[in-house]
Write a protein that holds these residues in place. Structure first.
Motif, PDB file in Angstrom:
ATOM      1  N   ALA A  56      47.954  28.953  35.651  1.00  0.00           N
ATOM      2  CA  ALA A  56      48.887  29.998  35.355  1.00  0.00           C
ATOM      3  C   ALA A  56      49.898  30.188  36.148  1.00  0.00           C
ATOM      4  N   GLY A  57      49.947  30.344  37.055  1.00  0.00           N
ATOM      5  CA  GLY A  57      50.640  31.109  38.563  1.00  0.00           C
ATOM      6  C   GLY A  57      50.079  32.521  38.973  1.00  0.00           C
ATOM      7  N   LEU A  58      48.720  32.794  38.909  1.00  0.00           N
ATOM      8  CA  LEU A  58      48.399  33.959  39.809  1.00  0.00           C
ATOM      9  C   LEU A  58      48.455  33.368  41.022  1.00  0.00           C
ATOM     10  N   PRO A  59      48.377  34.555  41.875  1.00  0.00           N
ATOM     11  CA  PRO A  59      48.498  34.480  42.754  1.00  0.00           C
ATOM     12  C   PRO A  59      47.170  35.488  43.648  1.00  0.00           C
ATOM     13  N   ILE A  60      46.854  34.362  44.332  1.00  0.00           N
ATOM     14  CA  ILE A  60      45.313  34.366  45.095  1.00  0.00           C
ATOM     15  C   ILE A  60      44.569  36.327  44.432  1.00  0.00           C
ATOM     16  N   PRO A  61      45.379  37.104  45.694  1.00  0.00           N
ATOM     17  CA  PRO A  61      45.063  38.744  44.621  1.00  0.00           C
ATOM     18  C   PRO A  61      45.181  38.616  43.392  1.00  0.00           C
ATOM     19  N   ARG A  62      46.300  38.202  42.452  1.00  0.00           N
ATOM     20  CA  ARG A  62      45.697  39.134  41.407  1.00  0.00           C
ATOM     21  C   ARG A  62      44.665  38.482  40.782  1.00  0.00           C
ATOM     22  N   ILE A  63      44.438  37.178  41.168  1.00  0.00           N
ATOM     23  CA  ILE A  63      43.088  36.255  40.619  1.00  0.00           C
ATOM     24  C   ILE A  63      42.163  37.540  40.937  1.00  0.00           C
ATOM     25  N   ARG A  64      41.971  37.631  42.260  1.00  0.00           N
ATOM     26  CA  ARG A  64      40.937  38.565  42.631  1.00  0.00           C
ATOM     27  C   ARG A  64      40.266  39.647  41.792  1.00  0.00           C
ATOM     28  N   GLU A  65      41.528  40.518  41.588  1.00  0.00           N
ATOM     29  CA  GLU A  65      41.664  41.614  40.692  1.00  0.00           C
ATOM     30  C   GLU A  65      41.212  41.541  39.174  1.00  0.00           C
ATOM     31  N   VAL A  66      41.918  40.428  38.879  1.00  0.00           N
ATOM     32  CA  VAL A  66      41.365  40.015  37.307  1.00  0.00           C
ATOM     33  C   VAL A  66      39.213  39.639  37.576  1.00  0.00           C
ATOM     34  N   LEU A  67      39.002  39.178  38.870  1.00  0.00           N
ATOM     35  CA  LEU A  67      37.492  38.693  38.403  1.00  0.00           C
ATOM     36  C   LEU A  67      37.054  40.006  39.181  1.00  0.00           C
ATOM     37  N   ARG A  68      37.551  40.636  39.748  1.00  0.00           N
ATOM     38  CA  ARG A  68      36.879  42.386  39.645  1.00  0.00           C
ATOM     39  C   ARG A  68      37.493  42.878  38.930  1.00  0.00           C
ATOM     40  N   LEU A  69      37.578  43.412  37.734  1.00  0.00           N
ATOM     41  CA  LEU A  69      37.458  44.396  36.675  1.00  0.00           C
ATOM     42  C   LEU A  69      36.589  43.813  36.100  1.00  0.00           C
ATOM     43  N   ILE A  70      36.391  41.998  35.742  1.00  0.00           N
ATOM     44  CA  ILE A  70      35.673  41.527  35.073  1.00  0.00           C
ATOM     45  C   ILE A  70      33.832  42.129  35.795  1.00  0.00           C
ATOM     46  N   ASP A  71      33.646  42.348  36.635  1.00  0.00           N
ATOM     47  CA  ASP A  71      32.646  42.088  37.459  1.00  0.00           C
ATOM     48  C   ASP A  71      32.279  43.784  37.349  1.00  0.00           C
ATOM     49  N   HIS A  72      33.695  44.517  37.456  1.00  0.00           N
ATOM     50  CA  HIS A  72      33.203  45.785  37.920  1.00  0.00           C
ATOM     51  C   HIS A  72      34.047  46.427  37.143  1.00  0.00           C
ATOM     52  N   PRO A  73      33.785  46.269  35.513  1.00  0.00           N
ATOM     53  CA  PRO A  73      34.970  46.653  34.937  1.00  0.00           C
ATOM     54  C   PRO A  73      34.781  47.578  33.838  1.00  0.00           C
ATOM     55  N   GLY A  74      34.012  49.339  34.980  1.00  0.00           N
ATOM     56  CA  GLY A  74      34.371  50.688  34.442  1.00  0.00           C
ATOM     57  C   GLY A  74      33.918  50.707  33.969  1.00  0.00           C
ATOM     58  N   ASP A  75      33.662  52.220  33.011  1.00  0.00           N
ATOM     59  CA  ASP A  75      33.453  52.423  31.996  1.00  0.00           C
ATOM     60  C   ASP A  75      34.273  52.572  30.533  1.00  0.00           C
ATOM     61  N   SER A  76      35.808  52.017  30.830  1.00  0.00           N
ATOM     62  CA  SER A  76      36.543  52.367  29.579  1.00  0.00           C
ATOM     63  C   SER A  76      37.106  50.907  29.174  1.00  0.00           C
ATOM     64  N   MET A  77      36.596  49.922  28.028  1.00  0.00           N
ATOM     65  CA  MET A  77      36.766  48.684  27.875  1.00  0.00           C
ATOM     66  C   MET A  77      38.237  48.881  27.781  1.00  0.00           C
ATOM     67  N   PHE A  78      39.048  49.452  27.096  1.00  0.00           N
ATOM     68  CA  PHE A  78      40.444  49.495  27.361  1.00  0.00           C
ATOM     69  C   PHE A  78      41.226  49.631  28.042  1.00  0.00           C
ATOM     70  N   GLU A  79      40.669  50.641  29.270  1.00  0.00           N
ATOM     71  CA  GLU A  79      41.507  50.850  30.867  1.00  0.00           C
ATOM     72  C   GLU A  79      41.080  49.383  31.544  1.00  0.00           C
ATOM     73  N   ALA A  80      39.679  49.067  31.510  1.00  0.00           N
ATOM     74  CA  ALA A  80      40.340  47.667  32.129  1.00  0.00           C
ATOM     75  C   ALA A  80      41.098  46.539  31.465  1.00  0.00           C
ATOM     76  N   LEU A  81      40.701  46.280  30.233  1.00  0.00           N
ATOM     77  CA  LEU A  81      41.761  45.081  29.601  1.00  0.00           C
ATOM     78  C   LEU A  81      43.070  45.420  29.666  1.00  0.00           C
ATOM     79  N   GLY A  82      43.251  46.759  30.471  1.00  0.00           N
ATOM     80  CA  GLY A  82      44.857  47.245  29.532  1.00  0.00           C
ATOM     81  C   GLY A  82      45.511  46.543  31.286  1.00  0.00           C
ATOM     82  N   GLN A  83      44.346  47.177  32.457  1.00  0.00           N
ATOM     83  CA  GLN A  83      44.812  46.383  33.856  1.00  0.00           C
ATOM     84  C   GLN A  83      44.264  45.156  34.424  1.00  0.00           C
TER      85      GLN A  83
END
Length: 213
Positions: A56-83
């Motif tokens: 889809a054209g995501l560069p490595i840093p953005r893919i890494r951030e998506v994976l970080r949110l999947i692995d460590h989403p935090g307490d708010s599902m809504f906030e993590a989804l938006g990020q």
């Protein structure tokens, strides 16, 4: 499974798999020797996700951030989804408006007219504002009739998608939302064009039939 089977299952070449391992996009396998490791289904799933995001054209840093949110989403599902959704293209350079200036006036007017929540932090607000600005620059106006029609049908699509989103796990919800956006948006765009073709063809045929003596 050994790395050779992981390559076969994922359809991703071995050099790319090794690159993802080096970049931390793919978690290491279970070591079974000095140069060998065992991999499981979670590695296959992770490679599928990375492949989809890279396609889809995501560069490595953005893919890494998506994976970080999947692995460590935090307490708010809504906030993590938006990020996570915020990591998807299109991308825009940040522009700081003046203190007394509405940052996204076109988007705000459209969103409020549809009766939806306006949150300028959401990346899609900027995307909508820029898209509406591009319409104006092309001499095309988004009429209230078009806005209402688009809003109604797009909301229907969104309701189906959100209704199917898993909610038991924030990680699964993020994976579903990101993959759904990446994979289904091209499908929606293609189906829209095919609908244009079908409707135009039928209307032209009806017009030709009426014009016949």
């Amino acid at each position: 499974m050994r790395v050779s089977e992981l390559v076969a299952r994922s359809g991703i070449p071995l050099p790319t798999v090794k690159y993802y391992l080096r970049e931390g996009l793919l978690m290491p396998g279970e070591s079974t020797g000095a140069t060998q490791a065992r991999y499981g289904e979670e590695h296959v799933r992770r490679l599928g996700l990375v492949k989809a995001l890279a396609s889809a054209g995501l560069p490595i840093p953005r893919i890494r951030e998506v994976l970080r949110l999947i692995d460590h989403p935090g307490d708010s599902m809504f906030e993590a989804l938006g990020q996570a959704i915020g990591q998807l293209p299109p991308y825009f350079d940040p522009v700081e408006p003046a203190a007394d200036e509405e940052p996204f006036p076109r988007a705000r007017a459209a969103i409020e007219k549809l009766g939806q929540v306006y949150d300028p932090r959401h990346t899609a607000v900027r995307q909508l504002d820029r898209a509406l600005e591009a319409l104006e620059e092309a001499g095309v106006r988004m009429t209230d009739e078009n806005l209402e029609a688009y809003g109604k049908h797009i909301r229907g699509i969104a309701e189906i998608e959100i209704g199917q989103m898993p909610t038991g796990s924030t990680a699964d919800a993020i994976r579903y939302a990101v993959l759904g956006t990446v994979i289904y948006e091209p499908v929606i765009a293609a189906m829209r064009r095919l609908a244009h073709q079908d409707i135009a063809q039928k209307r032209l045929q009806d017009s030709e039939e009426q014009d016949k003596p």
